[in-house]
Design an enzyme around this catalytic site. Structure first.
Site, PDB file in Angstrom:
ATOM      1  N   ARG A  67       0.848  -1.183   0.000  1.00 56.86           N
ATOM      2  CA  ARG A  67       0.000   0.000   0.000  1.00 56.86           C
ATOM      3  C   ARG A  67       0.891   1.243   0.000  1.00 56.86           C
ATOM      4  NH1 ARG A  67      -1.950   0.774   4.391  1.00 56.86           N
ATOM      5  NH2 ARG A  67      -1.350  -1.027   5.626  1.00 56.86           N
ATOM      6  N   TYR A 195      -1.257  -3.609  -6.965  1.00 55.64           N
ATOM      7  CA  TYR A 195      -1.132  -4.302  -5.679  1.00 55.64           C
ATOM      8  C   TYR A 195      -2.491  -4.395  -4.970  1.00 55.64           C
ATOM      9  CZ  TYR A 195      -0.193  -5.210  -0.808  1.00 55.64           C
ATOM     10  OH  TYR A 195      -0.248  -5.742   0.446  1.00 55.64           O
ATOM     11  N   LYS A 204      -9.521  -2.498   1.570  1.00 51.09           N
ATOM     12  CA  LYS A 204      -9.108  -1.356   2.384  1.00 51.09           C
ATOM     13  C   LYS A 204      -9.877  -0.092   1.991  1.00 51.09           C
ATOM     14  CE  LYS A 204      -6.076  -3.698   4.621  1.00 51.09           C
ATOM     15  NZ  LYS A 204      -6.350  -4.034   6.016  1.00 51.09           N
ATOM     16  N   HIS A 224     -10.783  -2.259  11.732  1.00 47.41           N
ATOM     17  CA  HIS A 224      -9.699  -3.089  11.181  1.00 47.41           C
ATOM     18  C   HIS A 224      -9.456  -4.221  12.181  1.00 47.41           C
ATOM     19  CE1 HIS A 224      -5.244  -3.063   9.603  1.00 47.41           C
ATOM     20  NE2 HIS A 224      -5.951  -3.992   9.016  1.00 47.41           N
ATOM     21  N   SER A 246      -1.149  -3.576  10.534  1.00 42.07           N
ATOM     22  CA  SER A 246      -0.845  -4.552   9.497  1.00 42.07           C
ATOM     23  C   SER A 246       0.378  -5.386   9.868  1.00 42.07           C
ATOM     24  CB  SER A 246      -0.557  -3.831   8.182  1.00 42.07           C
ATOM     25  OG  SER A 246      -1.632  -2.982   7.878  1.00 42.07           O
ATOM     26  N   ALA A 247       0.313  -6.677   9.528  1.00 43.82           N
ATOM     27  CA  ALA A 247       1.446  -7.590   9.697  1.00 43.82           C
ATOM     28  C   ALA A 247       1.883  -7.750  11.154  1.00 43.82           C
ATOM     29  CB  ALA A 247       2.619  -7.158   8.821  1.00 43.82           C
ATOM     30  N   CYS A 248       0.923  -7.759  12.082  1.00 42.15           N
ATOM     31  CA  CYS A 248       1.212  -8.051  13.499  1.00 42.15           C
ATOM     32  C   CYS A 248       0.599  -9.378  13.912  1.00 42.15           C
ATOM     33  CB  CYS A 248       0.659  -6.959  14.403  1.00 42.15           C
ATOM     34  SG  CYS A 248       1.699  -5.506  14.486  1.00 42.15           S
ATOM     35  N   LYS A 250      -2.572 -10.767  12.781  1.00 42.23           N
ATOM     36  CA  LYS A 250      -4.033 -10.865  12.885  1.00 42.23           C
ATOM     37  C   LYS A 250      -4.529 -12.207  12.345  1.00 42.23           C
ATOM     38  CE  LYS A 250      -6.641  -7.335  11.607  1.00 42.23           C
ATOM     39  NZ  LYS A 250      -5.977  -6.488  10.607  1.00 42.23           N
ATOM     40  N   THR A 251      -3.988 -12.587  11.169  1.00 40.06           N
ATOM     41  CA  THR A 251      -4.439 -13.843  10.569  1.00 40.06           C
ATOM     42  C   THR A 251      -4.071 -15.016  11.476  1.00 40.06           C
ATOM     43  OG1 THR A 251      -4.145 -12.821   8.406  1.00 40.06           O
ATOM     44  CG2 THR A 251      -4.383 -15.210   8.444  1.00 40.06           C
ATOM     45  N   ASP A 275      -9.520  -9.653   9.146  1.00 42.11           N
ATOM     46  CA  ASP A 275      -9.033  -8.300   8.852  1.00 42.11           C
ATOM     47  C   ASP A 275     -10.032  -7.176   9.130  1.00 42.11           C
ATOM     48  OD1 ASP A 275      -6.837  -6.707   7.919  1.00 42.11           O
ATOM     49  OD2 ASP A 275      -7.864  -6.421   6.012  1.00 42.11           O
ATOM     50  N   ASN A 365       6.464  -8.614   1.824  1.00 41.31           N
ATOM     51  CA  ASN A 365       5.010  -8.405   1.839  1.00 41.31           C
ATOM     52  C   ASN A 365       4.323  -9.295   0.797  1.00 41.31           C
ATOM     53  OD1 ASN A 365       2.630  -7.155   2.809  1.00 41.31           O
ATOM     54  ND2 ASN A 365       2.640  -5.684   1.120  1.00 41.31           N
ATOM     55  N   ARG A 367       2.018 -12.208  -0.601  1.00 45.77           N
ATOM     56  CA  ARG A 367       0.671 -12.485  -0.083  1.00 45.77           C
ATOM     57  C   ARG A 367       0.073 -13.768  -0.637  1.00 45.77           C
ATOM     58  NH1 ARG A 367      -1.792  -8.457   3.503  1.00 45.77           N
ATOM     59  NH2 ARG A 367      -0.178  -6.882   3.671  1.00 45.77           N
ATOM     60  N   ARG A 398       2.887  -3.945  18.391  1.00 41.29           N
ATOM     61  CA  ARG A 398       4.181  -4.615  18.454  1.00 41.29           C
ATOM     62  C   ARG A 398       5.082  -3.683  19.251  1.00 41.29           C
ATOM     63  NH1 ARG A 398       7.111  -8.088  14.843  1.00 41.29           N
ATOM     64  NH2 ARG A 398       5.229  -8.604  13.717  1.00 41.29           N
ATOM     65  N   GLY A 492      -0.081 -20.062  18.987  1.00 40.60           N
ATOM     66  CA  GLY A 492      -1.158 -20.779  19.675  1.00 40.60           C
ATOM     67  C   GLY A 492      -1.194 -20.485  21.171  1.00 40.60           C
ATOM     68  N   ASN A 494      -1.030 -17.767  22.517  1.00 42.06           N
ATOM     69  CA  ASN A 494      -1.831 -16.559  22.771  1.00 42.06           C
ATOM     70  C   ASN A 494      -3.240 -16.919  23.242  1.00 42.06           C
ATOM     71  OD1 ASN A 494       0.346 -15.036  21.990  1.00 42.06           O
ATOM     72  ND2 ASN A 494      -0.361 -14.774  19.877  1.00 42.06           N
TER      73      ASN A 494
HETATM   74  C1  OXD Z   1      -3.077  -4.580   5.664  1.00 40.05           C
HETATM   75  C2  OXD Z   1      -3.683  -5.743   5.017  1.00 40.05           C
HETATM   76  O1  OXD Z   1      -2.159  -3.971   5.099  1.00 40.05           O
HETATM   77  O2  OXD Z   1      -4.568  -6.361   5.634  1.00 40.05           O
HETATM   78  O3  OXD Z   1      -3.528  -4.240   6.772  1.00 40.05           O
HETATM   79  O4  OXD Z   1      -3.325  -6.036   3.868  1.00 40.05           O
HETATM   80 MN    MN Z   2      -5.262  -5.307   7.398  1.00 40.61          MN
END
Ligand code: OXD
Ligand code: MN
Length: 582
Positions: A67, A195, A204, A224, A246-248, A250-251, A275, A365, A367, A398, A492, A494
């Site tokens: 992004r 992208y 987003k 978010h 982002s990228a902490c 979540k998934t 997300d 990054n 995906r 983070r 796990g 967590n």
């Molecule tokens: C982000 C995403 O950047 O979910 O937050 O792709």
């Molecule tokens: Mn996101």
């Protein structure tokens, strides 16, 4: 034919001048046809269909991998309405400047008309969008991430109430790249990038930026946040919504596997979303949430059978991989996948690569775009049009220091302040420097489609309106020791923290009151089967007065930028300072 739709498409076609216009219907036959076409032009690459059925590989332009926040604009008539944290451009100027780039940008190309639904058919939460794009990659991603085609047109009917999204790769020139949002016109124009976060307008751009604006107007919350259900041994499921930058992870959190002793006792985790959460007050006075998407657009590097086995299972079929390594046998690889790296392969730019080269094979990054229904633990409730009731809201960042493993806010207003003062060290999901602390309120800094001061006010207002609001917590999986090693095992494990959070929601869970909120006692978090010594736990739960006072300085500078900061946020900050004795 819906006249509002057709006249808008005509107008956009006059501007972009495509050779042909193709309406997509979301069918299987269409997917095959578009995939074959994109393979013929090199936009997609074939993968080993025995090992990865239905999967393909895409490589973006090397300058188009994330992004672009500095090229993302909120175009409201009044600059103040975009607020101090968004880039702003006047709508007329944006339409003019982007109009010049869009002019003829689809010459020689096909314009795909992509009707899509964010949300579940027939749900009061749902919203229709139409994206016009010249990218097959975007069409195929939208097919995974949204309910696309006929279902969306049926939902729209004759209504003119749809998000108008125009997207063109144009010449992929970063000098001529803009992502512009017009919340007052229900419109998004995105040009010069292919992208995902810039080109998949449902995600987003619509489901966060434009929907946040709609949520404020219409009295609901667009966040978010992942949504996850935890089933206890008696079969009761409680839901948590959690916001992280982002990228902490979540998934990972959305799909975590409980540690063995909890699995044996009968605990289960159910994924609802990873997300975005759209949340409304239900007839029972609780906050109910849906995941408006139908897929996961997850960060590949670091995803493995150790960190996220359910994601690994999810991406085994019908997945689009972007900017990963292609192995000689036609499979994919990325840094942090547990398997040995291939001896050789093609890197994310399609260049010959070996692990010995010292270069990263996958882009950091990189995906995967995978259907949610592939996830082995997708919640049976994930397509319930009413949504799921949220017991706890969790904020996280983070942070190497300052924030303890977990704490609970005193009440809703304090919780809103905890979310508003959230901070995290930057990662690779957005272009820019990595490892710098940046304040990211509710993880919405890049995604709030209006003045963020008004957004805080909206949160406070929602708290007054929700009869039975979720409790609000903060977590930090990333605290380190002096040597920079993580203190908490994460992934796990967590689950143990989430279980304490749900215990607190049910009036259980041991905690002590501290200046920052309720922190678990040393026995509060169930560590059965985990080899973690007392000293480490003490460190993880410590509230360091000096560090917090230092953080308050930084918060003060951050909040000073806000022209419309609700007095309650400032009041909460001062109250924290007093409690810390500063
Ligand atoms: C982000 C995403 O950047 O979910 O937050 O792709
Ligand atoms: Mn996101």
């Amino acid at each position: 034919m819906n006249a509002a739709v057709t006249s808008w498409i005509e107008e956009m076609a006059k501007l972009t001048k495509p050779d042909r216009i193709v309406w997509v219907d979301g069918s299987e036959e269409e997917r095959e046809r578009l995939t074959a076409e994109a393979m013929a032009t090199g936009e997609l690459h074939r993968l080993n269909q025995e090992k990865l059925p239905g999967c393909v590989l895409h490589r973006t332009a090397p300058n188009d991998v994330a992004r672009v926040e500095h090229l993302t604009f909120i175009c409201t008539r009044k600059k103040e309405d975009a607020g101090p944290t968004n880039n702003w451009m006047a709508p007329e100027e944006a339409y003019r400047r982007l109009g010049e780039i869009f002019d003829g940008s689809m010459r020689g190309r096909t314009m795909y008309v992509v009707p899509y639904l964010m949300g579940i058919p027939g749900s009061p939460f749902s919203k229709v969008g139409i994206e016009l794009t010249d990218s097959i990659y975007v069409v195929l991603n939208m097919r995974i991430m949204t309910r696309m085609g006929r279902v969306a047109l049926a939902e729209l009917g004759e209504s003119a109430d749809f998000l108008r999204g125009l997207h063109s790769k144009a010449d992929l020139n970063p000098e001529r790249r803009f992502i512009c949002h017009f919340p007052e016109d229900n419109t998004i124009w995105s040009v010069g990038s292919g992208y995902g976060g810039n080109g998949l307008l449902g995600k987003k751009c619509f489901a966060l930026r434009i929907a946040s604006y709609m949520g404020r107007q219409e009295g609901w919350m667009d966040e978010h946040m992942l949504i996850v259900g935890i089933e206890d041994p008696a079969g009761n499921v409680s839901y948590v919504a959690a916001a992280f930058p982002s990228a902490c992870g979540k998934t990972n959190l959305a799909m975590m596997i409980p540690p063995a002793p909890f699995r044996a006792a009968g605990y289960k985790v159910w994924t609802v979303g990873d997300d975005i959460a759209w949340m409304r007050i239900g007839p029972d006075g609780r906050l109910w949430a849906i995941n408006p998407e139908t897929g996961f657009f997850g960060v590949a590097p670091g995803t493995s059978y150790k960190t996220n086995p359910m994601a690994m299972e999810t991406v085994r079929r019908d997945t689009i991989f972007t900017n990963v390594v292609l192995t000689p046998e036609g499979t994919v690889w990325w840094e942090g996948m547990d398997e040995e790296p291939p001896a050789q392969g093609l890197d994310w730019q399609g260049r010959p690569w070996t692990p010995a080269s010292g270069e990263k094979g996958a882009h950091p990054n990189a995906r995967f775009t995978a259907p949610a229904k592939n996830c082995p633990i997708i919640s049976p409730e994930w397509e319930n049009p009413r949504g799921v009731p949220i017991s706890a809201i969790v904020f996280g960042g983070r942070r190497a220091r300052v924030a303890p493993l977990v704490y609970q806010s005193f009440d809703w207003e304090h919780g809103v302040y905890v979310g508003a003062s959230m901070a995290s060290e930057t990662t690779t999901a957005a272009a820019g420097k990595v490892g710098v602390v940046r304040r990211d309120p509710m993880a919405m800094l890049p995604f709030c489609g209006y003045n963020m001061g008004d957004y805080f006010a909206h949160w406070l207002e929602m708290g007054r309106r929700i009869p039975n609001p979720p409790k609000i917590f903060h977590v930090n999986w990333f605290r380190t020791d002096e040597a920079g090693r993580f203190l908490w095992p994460g992934y796990g494990e967590n689950f143990r923290v989430i279980k304490w959070i749900l215990d607190r929601c049910q009036g259980r869970g041991e905690a002590r009151e501290t200046p920052i909120g309720y922190v678990p006692t040393e026995e509060g978090i169930d560590l059965t089967g985990l080899d973690l010594d007392r000293e480490t736990m003490r460190h993880l739960l410590a509230v360091d007065r000096e560090a917090w006072l230092g953080d308050l300085e930084d918060q003060e500078t951050f909040f000073a930028r806000f022209d419309r900061l609700p007095p309650a946020i400032h009041g909460q900050m001062e109250a924290l300072r007093r409690r810390l004795g500063g």
